[in-house]
Every structure is written in structure tokens, then in C-alpha cells.
Design a protein around this motif. Structure first.
Motif, mmCIF file in Angstrom:
data_model
loop_
_atom_site.group_PDB
_atom_site.id
_atom_site.type_symbol
_atom_site.label_atom_id
_atom_site.label_comp_id
_atom_site.label_asym_id
_atom_site.label_seq_id
_atom_site.Cartn_x
_atom_site.Cartn_y
_atom_site.Cartn_z
ATOM 1 N N ARG A 56 0.818 -1.213 0.000
ATOM 2 C CA ARG A 56 0.000 0.000 0.000
ATOM 3 C C ARG A 56 0.852 1.263 0.000
ATOM 4 O O ARG A 56 0.325 2.363 -0.202
ATOM 5 C CB ARG A 56 -0.917 -0.003 1.220
ATOM 6 N N LEU A 96 -16.290 0.827 7.016
ATOM 7 C CA LEU A 96 -15.623 1.586 5.964
ATOM 8 C C LEU A 96 -14.111 1.411 6.050
ATOM 9 O O LEU A 96 -13.416 1.397 5.020
ATOM 10 C CB LEU A 96 -15.992 3.069 6.072
ATOM 11 N N ASP A 97 -13.583 1.236 7.261
ATOM 12 C CA ASP A 97 -12.148 0.983 7.404
ATOM 13 C C ASP A 97 -11.754 -0.318 6.712
ATOM 14 O O ASP A 97 -10.708 -0.398 6.058
ATOM 15 C CB ASP A 97 -11.757 0.927 8.889
ATOM 16 N N TRP A 99 -13.362 -1.719 4.217
ATOM 17 C CA TRP A 99 -13.453 -1.472 2.773
ATOM 18 C C TRP A 99 -12.195 -0.779 2.273
ATOM 19 O O TRP A 99 -11.639 -1.142 1.239
ATOM 20 C CB TRP A 99 -14.682 -0.611 2.481
ATOM 21 N N ASP A 100 -11.746 0.244 3.004
ATOM 22 C CA ASP A 100 -10.530 0.968 2.614
ATOM 23 C C ASP A 100 -9.328 0.029 2.541
ATOM 24 O O ASP A 100 -8.518 0.101 1.604
ATOM 25 C CB ASP A 100 -10.229 2.093 3.610
ATOM 26 N N THR A 101 -9.197 -0.841 3.539
ATOM 27 C CA THR A 101 -8.053 -1.757 3.580
ATOM 28 C C THR A 101 -8.061 -2.686 2.374
ATOM 29 O O THR A 101 -7.011 -2.937 1.753
ATOM 30 C CB THR A 101 -8.064 -2.574 4.880
ATOM 31 N N ILE A 103 -9.524 -2.157 -0.595
ATOM 32 C CA ILE A 103 -9.258 -1.365 -1.796
ATOM 33 C C ILE A 103 -7.778 -1.003 -1.886
ATOM 34 O O ILE A 103 -7.152 -1.125 -2.938
ATOM 35 C CB ILE A 103 -10.138 -0.100 -1.813
ATOM 36 N N ASP A 104 -7.212 -0.582 -0.759
ATOM 37 C CA ASP A 104 -5.801 -0.170 -0.755
ATOM 38 C C ASP A 104 -4.867 -1.332 -1.045
ATOM 39 O O ASP A 104 -3.832 -1.161 -1.711
ATOM 40 C CB ASP A 104 -5.436 0.456 0.597
ATOM 41 N N LYS A 108 -5.013 -0.989 -5.111
ATOM 42 C CA LYS A 108 -3.937 -0.013 -5.227
ATOM 43 C C LYS A 108 -2.562 -0.665 -5.078
ATOM 44 O O LYS A 108 -1.618 -0.315 -5.803
ATOM 45 C CB LYS A 108 -4.141 1.113 -4.210
ATOM 46 N N THR A 150 -13.242 -5.676 -5.687
ATOM 47 C CA THR A 150 -11.791 -5.529 -5.896
ATOM 48 C C THR A 150 -11.274 -6.623 -6.823
ATOM 49 O O THR A 150 -10.378 -6.382 -7.640
ATOM 50 C CB THR A 150 -11.000 -5.570 -4.575
#
Length: 250
Positions: A56, A96-97, A99-101, A103-104, A108, A150
Motif C-alpha cells: 500500500r 468503511l475501514d 473497505w478501505d483496507t 481497496i488499498d 492499489k 476488488t
């Protein structure tokens, strides 16, 4: 051949590293958990070179690829294996945390690694990028929400890379497994509850990390004019499900 594997400290990544070294390749293994990487290096010897890395981290990823190519030679194969699933609830109840993890890491991180390694491969007109996707990117299921999305990105990104690379001997493949046992995947998803994770595989004979490793090794053995776009793998105990329908009054 020099192969760079992300998420190599356990599961698919560890098995892929073991299989490729057994086949005579040199492996650059990355992961966040240095202690597990060090143990893997002791097990596999000098053909495995370990680097602590969080995919990340955009700058660290680019710097590592540059370091490897300057100090150890060209990267012939990149295995984008680092990824995870978090949460089992419906989207409206999800973190949401988490989800962010996902996605990242799953999107990413894979993009950062690819962006760093791809130019050198194109310049040399040689290389292979192998992305670890999932059937979750094709077949939706309750609770899959962002994880499945993802992996749909991984599938489509792979195909678009192939379109950009047409005519070049830089190949790209998405491996998309179904039910896989014997790894930390479900334990992570169940928040560390090993009992619940084990229930997922109760009474089944799932795909294993060794099956994925054998598939990667096979890909790397193919003639340079052959590209395998996607590989969808399921155990014989699994198939894609029917649509879910809720009927009023039922």
C-alpha cells in the motif's frame, strides 16, 4: 528466472515461492511480516531474497523494484499475490475501514507493483505479470460486496493490460480460484476465529495453496508466444450458484 512475489509470508505466496525455488528460479519475496519472511528465507536458502514491504506504500513499492533491478537484475515475473478479504456482513452494515483496507491492498497495491515493474519488462520485451484474482470477481454472493468488487477490478485490469501489451512478449494472467483451504484467508476474514474459518471447509476438498503454486509454475514454463488471459479454478465440490430470489409472502 527472477520472480517477485508479494504477500509471500504465508498461504499462496509462500507456496508459490517454495514451488518456484524448487524449479530453479530466484525469488524476491515481500510481505509486511518480517519474522515470517526471515523464517521462509532460512527454510529456502539463498535463492530466496526477502524484503519487508507494505504494497500500500506507493513510494516504497517503486523504490523496491528499482533496488532489485539495480542490485539483482531484471524482474522476469511479478506475482501480485498480496490481498485479503475482511467482513462478512451486508454492505449496509460493513466497516468503511475494512473497505478501505481491501481497496488499498487488493487494488492499489497491485497497481503500484505493476506500474513499477512493467516499464522494465516492456523495455526488455520480456516478462510476465500474474495477478491473483478470485471467482468472487465474477460471481456475486451476499457479504462479498467490496471484496468481490476488488477482484472484479483485478480481472478487468488484467485484460486491459493484455490489450495494451498486444504484440509484445510481456504476458499477463489473472488466476481466479474458488474455494481454497489451508491458508489464513478465512481466518483473517473471520477476525481470527479459527473455528468459524474451519467450518467453511467442513466436508469439502478445496483447492490448496500448492494447487495455485503449481499453476503459476506451469504458466512460467510456457513458450514465449503463449499468453493465458485468465484461469478460473474451482474444486470439484463447488460450482457457481443460482440467482438469489426473495418472494413476498413466502
Amino acid at each position: 528466472m527472477n520472480a517477485l512475489i508479494t504477500g509471500a509470508s504465508a498461504g499462496f505466496g509462500r507456496a508459490i515461492a517454495q514451488r518456484l525455488i524448487a524449479a530453479g528460479h530466484t525469488v524476491f519475496a515481500t510481505a509486511r511480516r518480517k519474522d515470517k519472511l526471515d523464517a521462509l528465507a532460512r527454510e529456502l536458502g539463498s535463492k530466496l531474497i526477502a524484503f519487508e514491504l507494505d504494497v500500500r506504500d506507493r513510494d516504497a513499492t517503486a523504490a523496491l523494484v528499482k533496488h532489485i533491478e539495480q542490485q539483482h537484475g531484471p524482474i522476469d515475473a511479478l506475482v501480485n499475490n498480496a490481498g485479503l478479504a475482511l467482513g462478512l456482513g451486508p454492505a449496509q452494515q460493513s466497516s468503511l475501514d475494512e473497505w478501505d483496507t481491501m481497496i488499498d491492498t487488493n487494488i492499489k497495491g497491485l497497481v503500484y507493483m505493476t506500474h513499477a515493474a512493467l516499464p522494465g519488462m516492456v523495455e526488455r520485451n520480456h516478462g510476465w505479470i500474474i495477478n491473483l484474482g478470485s471467482i468472487a470477481g465474477t460471481y456475486p454472493y451476499p457479504g462479498g460486496n467490496v471484496y468481490g468488487a476488488t477482484k472484479a477490478f483485478v480481472h478487468q485490469f488484467t485484460l486491459n493490460l493484455k490489450s495494451d501489451l498486444v504484440g509484445k512478449k510481456v504476458r499477463v494472467t489473472s488466476i481466479e480460484p474458488g474455494l481454497c483451504g489451508g491458508t489464513e484467508f478465512s481466518v483473517t476474514r473471520f477476525g481470527g476465529d479459527e473455528s468459524k474459518a474451519a467450518n467453511v471447509y467442513q466436508g469439502t476438498e478445496p483447492i490448496t495453496a500448492d494447487d495455485i503454486a503449481e499453476t503459476v509454475s506451469w504458466l512460467l514454463s510456457l513458450p514465449s508466444h503463449v499468453n493465458i488471459n485468465t484461469i478460473e479454478m474451482m474444486p470439484t465440490c463447488q460450482a457457481s450458484g443460482a440467482f438469489s430470489i426473495v418472494r413476498s409472502g413466502a
